[in-house]
Design a protein around this motif. Structure first.
Motif, PDB file in Angstrom:
ATOM      1  N   VAL A 214       0.845  -1.202   0.000  1.00  0.00           N
ATOM      2  CA  VAL A 214       0.000   0.000   0.000  1.00  0.00           C
ATOM      3  C   VAL A 214       0.879   1.251   0.000  1.00  0.00           C
ATOM      4  O   VAL A 214       0.653   2.196  -0.763  1.00  0.00           O
ATOM      5  N   ALA A 215       1.902   1.254   0.843  1.00  0.00           N
ATOM      6  CA  ALA A 215       2.749   2.435   1.009  1.00  0.00           C
ATOM      7  C   ALA A 215       3.549   2.765  -0.251  1.00  0.00           C
ATOM      8  O   ALA A 215       3.897   3.929  -0.480  1.00  0.00           O
ATOM      9  N   THR A 216       3.849   1.747  -1.058  1.00  0.00           N
ATOM     10  CA  THR A 216       4.678   1.970  -2.255  1.00  0.00           C
ATOM     11  C   THR A 216       3.861   1.911  -3.547  1.00  0.00           C
ATOM     12  O   THR A 216       4.432   1.870  -4.636  1.00  0.00           O
ATOM     13  N   SER A 217       2.545   1.923  -3.418  1.00  0.00           N
ATOM     14  CA  SER A 217       1.700   1.751  -4.604  1.00  0.00           C
ATOM     15  C   SER A 217       1.405   3.048  -5.343  1.00  0.00           C
ATOM     16  O   SER A 217       0.741   3.038  -6.372  1.00  0.00           O
ATOM     17  N   ARG A 218       1.889   4.153  -4.829  1.00  0.00           N
ATOM     18  CA  ARG A 218       1.695   5.441  -5.488  1.00  0.00           C
ATOM     19  C   ARG A 218       3.038   6.139  -5.659  1.00  0.00           C
ATOM     20  O   ARG A 218       3.977   5.904  -4.918  1.00  0.00           O
ATOM     21  N   GLY A 219       3.103   7.009  -6.661  1.00  0.00           N
ATOM     22  CA  GLY A 219       4.336   7.759  -6.893  1.00  0.00           C
ATOM     23  C   GLY A 219       5.346   7.008  -7.729  1.00  0.00           C
ATOM     24  O   GLY A 219       6.541   7.295  -7.663  1.00  0.00           O
TER      25      GLY A 219
ATOM     26  N   TYR B 217       7.742  -1.537  -4.701  1.00  0.00           N
ATOM     27  CA  TYR B 217       6.496  -2.310  -4.614  1.00  0.00           C
ATOM     28  C   TYR B 217       6.767  -3.775  -4.948  1.00  0.00           C
ATOM     29  O   TYR B 217       6.238  -4.681  -4.286  1.00  0.00           O
ATOM     30  N   LEU B 218       7.591  -4.013  -5.956  1.00  0.00           N
ATOM     31  CA  LEU B 218       7.889  -5.377  -6.400  1.00  0.00           C
ATOM     32  C   LEU B 218       8.492  -6.210  -5.271  1.00  0.00           C
ATOM     33  O   LEU B 218       8.139  -7.390  -5.111  1.00  0.00           O
ATOM     34  N   ILE B 219       9.390  -5.630  -4.497  1.00  0.00           N
ATOM     35  CA  ILE B 219      10.033  -6.369  -3.407  1.00  0.00           C
ATOM     36  C   ILE B 219       8.989  -6.957  -2.468  1.00  0.00           C
ATOM     37  O   ILE B 219       9.031  -8.142  -2.106  1.00  0.00           O
ATOM     38  N   HIS B 220       8.018  -6.144  -2.092  1.00  0.00           N
ATOM     39  CA  HIS B 220       6.999  -6.604  -1.144  1.00  0.00           C
ATOM     40  C   HIS B 220       5.967  -7.508  -1.812  1.00  0.00           C
ATOM     41  O   HIS B 220       5.449  -8.437  -1.175  1.00  0.00           O
ATOM     42  N   ASP B 221       5.691  -7.265  -3.094  1.00  0.00           N
ATOM     43  CA  ASP B 221       4.760  -8.121  -3.830  1.00  0.00           C
ATOM     44  C   ASP B 221       5.321  -9.545  -3.920  1.00  0.00           C
ATOM     45  O   ASP B 221       4.633 -10.526  -3.634  1.00  0.00           O
ATOM     46  N   VAL B 222       6.588  -9.654  -4.321  1.00  0.00           N
ATOM     47  CA  VAL B 222       7.233 -10.966  -4.411  1.00  0.00           C
ATOM     48  C   VAL B 222       7.252 -11.650  -3.045  1.00  0.00           C
ATOM     49  O   VAL B 222       6.903 -12.832  -2.915  1.00  0.00           O
ATOM     50  N   ALA B 223       7.644 -10.909  -2.021  1.00  0.00           N
ATOM     51  CA  ALA B 223       7.728 -11.488  -0.683  1.00  0.00           C
ATOM     52  C   ALA B 223       6.358 -11.954  -0.194  1.00  0.00           C
ATOM     53  O   ALA B 223       6.236 -13.019   0.422  1.00  0.00           O
ATOM     54  N   PHE B 224       5.316 -11.173  -0.467  1.00  0.00           N
ATOM     55  CA  PHE B 224       3.955 -11.529  -0.065  1.00  0.00           C
ATOM     56  C   PHE B 224       3.564 -12.886  -0.649  1.00  0.00           C
ATOM     57  O   PHE B 224       3.080 -13.776   0.067  1.00  0.00           O
TER      58      PHE B 224
ATOM     59  N   THR C 157       7.269  -6.336 -14.260  1.00  0.00           N
ATOM     60  CA  THR C 157       7.758  -5.004 -13.882  1.00  0.00           C
ATOM     61  C   THR C 157       8.892  -4.568 -14.796  1.00  0.00           C
ATOM     62  O   THR C 157       8.883  -3.450 -15.326  1.00  0.00           O
ATOM     63  N   GLU C 158       9.879  -5.432 -15.010  1.00  0.00           N
ATOM     64  CA  GLU C 158      11.047  -5.050 -15.795  1.00  0.00           C
ATOM     65  C   GLU C 158      10.708  -4.785 -17.253  1.00  0.00           C
ATOM     66  O   GLU C 158      11.320  -3.929 -17.891  1.00  0.00           O
ATOM     67  N   HIS C 159       9.735  -5.517 -17.772  1.00  0.00           N
ATOM     68  CA  HIS C 159       9.350  -5.333 -19.181  1.00  0.00           C
ATOM     69  C   HIS C 159       8.163  -4.392 -19.334  1.00  0.00           C
ATOM     70  O   HIS C 159       7.550  -4.310 -20.391  1.00  0.00           O
ATOM     71  N   ARG C 160       7.830  -3.696 -18.254  1.00  0.00           N
ATOM     72  CA  ARG C 160       6.818  -2.638 -18.253  1.00  0.00           C
ATOM     73  C   ARG C 160       5.450  -3.137 -18.702  1.00  0.00           C
ATOM     74  O   ARG C 160       4.752  -2.472 -19.463  1.00  0.00           O
ATOM     75  N   ILE C 161       5.096  -4.320 -18.211  1.00  0.00           N
ATOM     76  CA  ILE C 161       3.767  -4.844 -18.478  1.00  0.00           C
ATOM     77  C   ILE C 161       2.933  -4.655 -17.212  1.00  0.00           C
ATOM     78  O   ILE C 161       2.318  -5.567 -16.676  1.00  0.00           O
ATOM     79  N   MET C 162       3.021  -3.448 -16.704  1.00  0.00           N
ATOM     80  CA  MET C 162       2.240  -2.997 -15.553  1.00  0.00           C
ATOM     81  C   MET C 162       1.953  -1.523 -15.764  1.00  0.00           C
ATOM     82  O   MET C 162       2.675  -0.842 -16.493  1.00  0.00           O
ATOM     83  N   PHE C 163       0.916  -1.026 -15.114  1.00  0.00           N
ATOM     84  CA  PHE C 163       0.684   0.410 -15.121  1.00  0.00           C
ATOM     85  C   PHE C 163       1.767   1.078 -14.289  1.00  0.00           C
ATOM     86  O   PHE C 163       2.437   0.436 -13.482  1.00  0.00           O
ATOM     87  N   THR C 164       1.945   2.382 -14.491  1.00  0.00           N
ATOM     88  CA  THR C 164       3.008   3.083 -13.757  1.00  0.00           C
ATOM     89  C   THR C 164       2.811   3.005 -12.250  1.00  0.00           C
ATOM     90  O   THR C 164       3.771   3.037 -11.480  1.00  0.00           O
ATOM     91  N   ASP C 165       1.556   2.909 -11.825  1.00  0.00           N
ATOM     92  CA  ASP C 165       1.224   2.613 -10.435  1.00  0.00           C
ATOM     93  C   ASP C 165       0.325   1.374 -10.426  1.00  0.00           C
ATOM     94  O   ASP C 165      -0.536   1.233 -11.308  1.00  0.00           O
ATOM     95  N   PRO C 166       0.511   0.462  -9.475  1.00  0.00           N
ATOM     96  CA  PRO C 166      -0.307  -0.753  -9.436  1.00  0.00           C
ATOM     97  C   PRO C 166      -1.803  -0.438  -9.329  1.00  0.00           C
ATOM     98  O   PRO C 166      -2.197   0.614  -8.797  1.00  0.00           O
ATOM     99  N   ASP C 167      -2.603  -1.346  -9.833  1.00  0.00           N
ATOM    100  CA  ASP C 167      -4.052  -1.219  -9.753  1.00  0.00           C
ATOM    101  C   ASP C 167      -4.484  -1.140  -8.284  1.00  0.00           C
ATOM    102  O   ASP C 167      -4.198  -2.046  -7.502  1.00  0.00           O
ATOM    103  N   PRO C 168      -5.161  -0.060  -7.879  1.00  0.00           N
ATOM    104  CA  PRO C 168      -5.563   0.081  -6.471  1.00  0.00           C
ATOM    105  C   PRO C 168      -6.406  -1.093  -5.976  1.00  0.00           C
ATOM    106  O   PRO C 168      -6.283  -1.502  -4.813  1.00  0.00           O
ATOM    107  N   GLU C 169      -7.238  -1.641  -6.845  1.00  0.00           N
ATOM    108  CA  GLU C 169      -8.063  -2.780  -6.444  1.00  0.00           C
ATOM    109  C   GLU C 169      -7.192  -3.981  -6.090  1.00  0.00           C
ATOM    110  O   GLU C 169      -7.447  -4.681  -5.104  1.00  0.00           O
ATOM    111  N   ALA C 170      -6.144  -4.218  -6.902  1.00  0.00           N
ATOM    112  CA  ALA C 170      -5.246  -5.342  -6.632  1.00  0.00           C
ATOM    113  C   ALA C 170      -4.511  -5.144  -5.311  1.00  0.00           C
ATOM    114  O   ALA C 170      -4.320  -6.096  -4.540  1.00  0.00           O
TER     115      ALA C 170
END
Length: 243
Positions: free
Chosen positions: A145-150, A156-163, A191-204
């Motif tokens: 949540v804390a890294t999902s904006r800006g 964000y990826l570090i915590h997503d992978v760990a989760f 993430t590395e190949h930019r197949i994500m929005f610049t900020d993660p989907d808030p719903e996700a």
């Protein structure tokens, strides 16, 4: 103990030495179709093409053999094996394929795998997770949540992978737990190949928090449902960003 992803791309080690550099050239060339199945690679040709010694070629070929990408036969050479024989769960093969021309199909295949495995793992985690694992999930979800904006995708990826590693490990199923590296490569590749929005989907992001809450509450049905919604959302993003 908190599970953190190392710098760079999850579990990926930095290539070191001639044999690693050759591997990082040959592997993607095979998985990307430059050397299609049935192609015979001769040691002397590889020595000349990549300006390395026979020993270096042999070391790299041994690694490729362990991945079932090639097989060596005396008086024939090194033959690229059929795709269906590859060790497709090997994180390095996943990484190479995600960097190649078949990236969209590979991402869909891996996300379909996640859709089949992770909801069941989350349900089991709700039944078997330890208090420490519940705390880890909550911590990583809140950090997501804390890294999902800006535009903080690397953090964000570090915590997503760990989760997701914790979910698979907390399931208590060693088969699921071993898929942690696979999921890490998928998330990192997106993430590395930019197949994500610049900020993660808030719903996700919110769904990850709900999964953590459901696991902590021992609600297997909710944990499974929310995790399934996460994977369905990931497939929906692929339809938009990697059609």
């Amino acid at each position: 103990m908190n599970e953190q992803g190392p710098p760079g791309r999850g579990q990926k080690p930095r290539p070191q030495g001639l044999h690693d550099r050759l591997l990082e050239s040959l592997g993607p060339a095979i998985t990307g179709g430059d050397y299609p199945p049935g192609t015979v690679l001769r040691t002397d040709e590889l020595e000349r093409r990549y300006d390395v010694s026979r020993t270096v070629v042999r070391e790299a070929v041994r690694v490729l053999e362990s991945m079932h990408l090639v097989e060596s036969r005396r008086r024939v050479g090194v033959t690229v094996r059929p795709t269906e024989e590859w060790d497709v769960f090997d994180p390095q093969i996943i990484r190479w394929r995600l960097a190649g021309p078949d990236r969209p199909r590979q991402l869909r295949s891996l996300t379909a795998l996640r859709s089949a495995i992770e909801p069941a793992a989350a349900a089991l985690a709700a039944e078997h997770a330890t208090p420490e694992q519940c705390a880890e999930l909550t911590e990583h979800a809140l950090n997501m949540v804390a890294t999902s904006r800006g535009q903080q995708l690397p953090a964000y990826l570090i915590h997503d992978v760990a989760f997701h590693r914790v979910i698979l490990r907390a399931s208590g199923n060693e088969m699921f737990a071993r898929l942690g590296d696979v999921v890490a490569e998928v998330l990192t590749g997106r993430t590395e190949h930019r197949i994500m929005f610049t900020d993660p989907d808030p719903e996700a992001v919110t769904l990850h928090v709900r999964v953590a809450e459901a696991v902590r509450a021992g609600n297997a049905e909710a944990a499974e449902r929310y995790t399934r919604e996460i994977t369905v959302g990931a497939l929906r993003e692929l339809d938009i960003l990697a059609p």
